[in-house]
Design an enzyme around this catalytic site. Structure first.
Site, short mmCIF file in Angstrom:
data_model
loop_
_atom_site.label_atom_id
_atom_site.label_comp_id
_atom_site.label_asym_id
_atom_site.label_seq_id
_atom_site.Cartn_x
_atom_site.Cartn_y
_atom_site.Cartn_z
N SER A 44 0.69 -1.10 -0.04
CA SER A 44 -0.16 -0.08 0.23
C SER A 44 0.82 1.30 0.09
CB SER A 44 -0.91 -0.11 1.19
OG SER A 44 -0.44 -0.78 2.37
N SER A 46 4.29 0.89 -0.80
CA SER A 46 5.62 0.86 -1.62
C SER A 46 5.60 0.01 -2.88
CB SER A 46 6.53 0.30 -0.75
OG SER A 46 6.44 -0.93 -0.20
N LYS A 63 13.20 -0.99 -2.79
CA LYS A 63 11.86 -0.64 -2.41
C LYS A 63 11.69 0.79 -2.53
CE LYS A 63 9.05 -1.61 1.83
NZ LYS A 63 8.92 -2.41 2.85
N ASP A 113 18.61 -6.52 -0.53
CA ASP A 113 19.06 -7.96 -1.37
C ASP A 113 18.00 -8.28 -2.28
OD1 ASP A 113 21.63 -9.09 -0.28
OD2 ASP A 113 20.60 -9.27 1.82
N ALA A 115 15.81 -11.10 -3.72
CA ALA A 115 15.73 -12.78 -3.18
C ALA A 115 14.82 -13.34 -4.33
CB ALA A 115 14.66 -12.74 -2.05
N GLU A 119 8.38 -15.32 -2.37
CA GLU A 119 7.87 -15.45 -1.19
C GLU A 119 7.93 -17.08 -0.67
OE1 GLU A 119 4.23 -13.49 -1.01
OE2 GLU A 119 5.11 -11.63 -1.34
N ASP A 158 5.57 -9.13 12.74
CA ASP A 158 4.76 -9.61 11.53
C ASP A 158 5.29 -10.45 10.72
OD1 ASP A 158 2.60 -9.33 10.04
OD2 ASP A 158 3.27 -7.53 8.88
N GLU A 162 4.52 -14.43 3.77
CA GLU A 162 4.68 -13.55 2.81
C GLU A 162 5.76 -12.63 3.29
OE1 GLU A 162 2.01 -14.35 4.57
OE2 GLU A 162 0.13 -13.63 3.81
N ASP A 176 10.73 -7.00 5.60
CA ASP A 176 9.34 -6.18 6.08
C ASP A 176 9.59 -5.88 7.59
OD1 ASP A 176 7.18 -4.70 6.19
OD2 ASP A 176 5.97 -6.08 5.14
N1 ADE Z 1 9.82 -8.53 -2.82
C1 ADE Z 1 9.54 -7.79 -1.77
N2 ADE Z 1 11.03 -7.45 -1.48
C2 ADE Z 1 11.81 -8.42 -2.26
C3 ADE Z 1 13.30 -8.45 -2.37
N3 ADE Z 1 14.15 -8.14 -1.43
N4 ADE Z 1 13.44 -9.64 -3.40
C4 ADE Z 1 12.84 -10.08 -4.04
N5 ADE Z 1 11.28 -9.77 -4.03
C5 ADE Z 1 10.89 -8.97 -3.06
#
Ligand code: ADE
Length: 325
Positions: A44, A46, A63, A113, A115, A119, A158, A162, A176
């Protein structure tokens, strides 16, 4: 530009001025230093976008937060918490690392980083459930990451599938930290977040509902609902919910609305489906204890038979991921 990176790398530019004197400028990384790619996620406040550092060709997840929206919705405090927390948790393989922060007129940028495997939630959704071997592998890493956070004075508040990302080797990275709590940080009188001097300044920060509800209904601990208090053991409760969810596909406390979910949590109303392995049943039931003081500690969890063949320590992060099943 008083909101900038701390301890972040800069690049150096040498330039001769009109008199032939060489000037050395250090320049912070900024939007122009990255090539932006695909959208990885949208929240919401970002958007997370894949990006490449033009100089090193290293890939990151950036982000991007909309300043106007954050200020209008009074979320400045949470943005600063996220940044301060990530700065404090600089070096653990199971936690998303923050490399740079910068801003332009419109947005704040967190360079994180990447990823690439998304998720853990999506993996679980695709497979339905995980087997014992996979559950043990992912939950051991989660436990190690939570142990590190807690030892560094951070409560996540949290934790959920996810917020557990997977790197290129299918190892977890917790993300997060916008609703995290920093322990051992003096709370300034004006309500601005803790231990950094380079946050968005000159913006009044309202702290209307101190210690108000944070988290996601299904993973919220009973003490948060009854006493409005969340400590380290609230993360352990969420860890128990996640462990249950990995093995049977849905979290233990789930109802058609938040109120009903909270009722179930307070009454400890959950059950194990047939076939839920006994050793996991024993562990989960000791994590989902209503009284936070009766919940297992991280040391006790590591010693539980569920993790009998897991060696906690750095080797946890070089283990080959089991085939997803
Ligand atoms: N989605 C949210 N954060 C992420 C990240 N650091 N790497 C990959 N997908 C994401």
């Amino acid at each position: 530009d008083d909101w900038a990176e701390r301890g972040a790398a800069v690049h150096v530019q040498r330039e001769a001025d009109a008199n032939g004197n060489v000037q050395i400028k250090t320049i912070k990384k900024g939007v122009k230093d990255f090539t932006f790619g695909r959208i990885l996620g949208e929240g919401s406040f970002s958007t997370v976008v894949a990006a490449t550092d033009r100089q090193t060709l290293r890939e990151y997840a950036i982000k991007i937060l909309d300043k106007r929206h954050i200020i209008k919705e009074k979320k400045v405090k949470y943005v600063n918490i996220e940044k301060n927390t990530l700065n404090r948790l600089g070096d653990h393989p199971g936690i998303v690392r923050l490399y740079y922060t910068f801003q332009d007129e419109r947005s704040l940028y967190f360079v994180l980083d990447l990823a690439p495997n998304g998720e853990l939630f999506s993996v679980l959704k695709k497979l339905g459930t995980l087997n014992m071997e996979c559950t043990q592998y992912y939950s051991a890493q989660l436990l190690d990451a939570v142990d590190y956070m807690h030892n560094h004075g951070v409560i996540h508040r949290d934790l959920k599938p996810e917020n557990i990302l997977l790197d290129e080797n299918m190892r977890i990275k917790v993300t997060d930290f916008g609703t995290a709590k920093l322990l051992g940080v003096r709370k300034p009188v004006d309500g601005t977040a803790g231990d950094s001097s380079d946050n968005i300044s000159s913006i009044p920060i309202e702290d209307e509902r101190l210690n108000s509800f944070v988290g996601t209904a299904e993973y919220v601990s009973p003490e948060l609902l009854t006493d409005k208090a969340a400590g380290k053991s609230s993360d352990i409760w969420a860890f128990g919910c996640i462990l249950y969810q990995l093995l049977c596909g849905k979290p233990p406390f789930k109802a058609s609305n938040e109120y009903q979910t909270f009722q179930k949590i307070i009454k400890l109303e959950y059950s194990f489906p047939a076939g839920f392995p006994q050793v996991a049943r024993d562990l989960v039931s000791k994590l989902l204890a209503t009284d936070p003081l009766k919940r297992l500690t991280i040391e006790q969890i590591k010693a539980h038979p569920f993790f009998a063949d897991v060696v906690f320590g750095p080797t946890l992060w070089s283990r080959k991921a089991p085939r997803l099943a």
